[in-house]
Design an enzyme around this catalytic site. Sequence first.
Site, PDB file in Angstrom:
ATOM      1  N   ARG A 119      45.225 -25.019  25.330  1.00  0.00           N
ATOM      2  CA  ARG A 119      46.448 -24.192  25.197  1.00  0.00           C
ATOM      3  C   ARG A 119      46.964 -24.099  23.770  1.00  0.00           C
ATOM      4  NH1 ARG A 119      47.098 -26.576  29.627  1.00  0.00           N
ATOM      5  NH2 ARG A 119      45.505 -27.975  28.842  1.00  0.00           N
ATOM      6  N   THR A 120      46.848 -25.164  23.002  1.00  0.00           N
ATOM      7  CA  THR A 120      47.398 -25.083  21.644  1.00  0.00           C
ATOM      8  C   THR A 120      46.601 -24.066  20.831  1.00  0.00           C
ATOM      9  OG1 THR A 120      48.088 -27.382  21.794  1.00  0.00           O
ATOM     10  CG2 THR A 120      48.028 -26.426  19.601  1.00  0.00           C
TER      11      THR A 120
ATOM     12  N   LYS B  43      28.305 -31.387   7.760  1.00  0.00           N
ATOM     13  CA  LYS B  43      27.301 -31.459   6.683  1.00  0.00           C
ATOM     14  C   LYS B  43      27.836 -32.280   5.507  1.00  0.00           C
ATOM     15  CE  LYS B  43      25.422 -26.812   7.518  1.00  0.00           C
ATOM     16  NZ  LYS B  43      25.287 -25.469   6.916  1.00  0.00           N
TER      17      LYS B  43
ATOM     18  N   ARG C   9      43.873 -28.423  13.752  1.00  0.00           N
ATOM     19  CA  ARG C   9      43.909 -29.697  14.507  1.00  0.00           C
ATOM     20  C   ARG C   9      42.723 -30.534  14.058  1.00  0.00           C
ATOM     21  NH1 ARG C   9      44.587 -30.271  20.979  1.00  0.00           N
ATOM     22  NH2 ARG C   9      46.740 -29.942  20.323  1.00  0.00           N
TER      23      ARG C   9
ATOM     24  N   HIS D 143      52.532 -33.714  16.380  1.00  0.00           N
ATOM     25  CA  HIS D 143      52.197 -32.415  16.960  1.00  0.00           C
ATOM     26  C   HIS D 143      53.504 -31.601  16.932  1.00  0.00           C
ATOM     27  CE1 HIS D 143      50.394 -29.357  19.271  1.00  0.00           C
ATOM     28  NE2 HIS D 143      49.853 -30.053  20.248  1.00  0.00           N
TER      29      HIS D 143
HETATM   30  C1  NCD Z   1      48.522 -32.695  23.827  1.00  0.00           C
HETATM   31  C2  NCD Z   1      47.783 -33.033  22.547  1.00  0.00           C
HETATM   32  O1  NCD Z   1      46.719 -32.486  22.273  1.00  0.00           O
HETATM   33  O2  NCD Z   1      48.324 -33.857  21.830  1.00  0.00           O
HETATM   34  N1  NCD Z   1      48.150 -31.483  24.382  1.00  0.00           N
HETATM   35  C3  NCD Z   1      48.675 -30.307  23.877  1.00  0.00           C
HETATM   36  O3  NCD Z   1      48.534 -30.013  22.722  1.00  0.00           O
HETATM   37  N2  NCD Z   1      49.387 -29.547  24.712  1.00  0.00           N
HETATM   38  C4  NCD Z   1      48.582 -33.787  24.804  1.00  0.00           C
HETATM   39  C5  NCD Z   1      47.306 -34.386  25.342  1.00  0.00           C
HETATM   40  O4  NCD Z   1      46.202 -33.997  24.970  1.00  0.00           O
HETATM   41  O5  NCD Z   1      47.418 -35.263  26.192  1.00  0.00           O
END
Ligand code: NCD
Length: 364
Positions: A84-85, A113, A134, A162
């Site tokens: 989702r992110t 690499k 990320r 986050h």
């Molecule tokens: C979270 C994350 O990636 O930190 N998910 C998200 O971004 N909605 C939480 C998780 O992975 O548990």
Amino acid sequence: MAPAYWPDAARGLDFRLLAPNSHHELSMEFVGSHILSIDQFARTDIDKIFAVAAKMEPYAQRERATSVLNGAILGNMFFEASTRTRVSFGCAFNLLGGEVRETTGFESSALAKGESLHDTARVLSGYSDVIAMRHPQAGSVSDFASASRVPVVNGGDGVNEHPTQALLDLYTIEKEMRGRKRELDGLRIAMIGDLKFGRTVHSLVKLLCRYRDVELHLISPAALCMPEALVEMARSAGHTVQISENLESSIAHVDIAYSTRIQEERFGSRAEADLYRGKFRLNQSVYTQHCEPNTVIMHPLPRDSRADANELSTDLDGNPNLAIFRQADNGIVIRMALFAMILDVVEQVDKHSHPVRWYTGSRF
Ligand code: NCD
């Protein structure tokens, strides 16, 4: 003055962005800035983001469309698992009329690499107007940002933070509380599960420090408790912090029950994660017996629905207080707002809008 995303200026980022706002009063400059940590935001900044997010609702709901970012490119760089992110960053940019180019996974990138984050940042920032990123290492997104020629938004840096998730969480909390005639000041919230490795709750605790008289109930196995520095930060902000290993008693008097997943990928082995999996299960029966009738249930998702985990049971899916999918939907407007603010088009979004030409009826 050099924009915040220039490498030389970025080296001074700690001072420019963090120091003034450690007083929680001075607002930040959004245009051209990286979004790396909740530390950057004063309360007035959060108000601004939420006001812009509210303006984005008709676009997220497909009542209008806008082409304000026509020609702009988002580099969506996800070096760690995400659904989702990653997709909501991309959709938010598309909904503003921009294009998205993606890298997913470490193995399929030049980092495998041996390329440094510095070099990757120098290169990719030549291709994009803004980058969402990320990465599994804490601090990596800041390192990347210091070499980037365009603004970088942190989509999760290891166990650290986050920030966009915390913003969408708080936006959700505000909306849910508004329906109950309650404000963010005085909020009573339980955070449940892996509070040590869960970066969403780290950013959310920081964000709540911008508000007054919050009651925080931190429920986790002792080995997975909230880092001491964050507990201290909350206490210094005047909040009440209660730490517990007992789910039932700690969710009895809260407005929000925020459940989290055991962050299996941060453990040495699956067996180690198994020690903690399934310890705090919230289901309809626990909810009915122990929660106040209107307690809002949240989770950043994904929820671990395997039988040995089942931290948030699907038998809650019919419960109107389960806000998890409204919460995920809110990721779109928050990320649209941040892009519009960073790229300085907030006032132009409506001017470049037009009616939606396609069928939208089935989404509600
Ligand atoms: C979270 C994350 O990636 O930190 N998910 C998200 O971004 N909605 C939480 C998780 O992975 O548990």
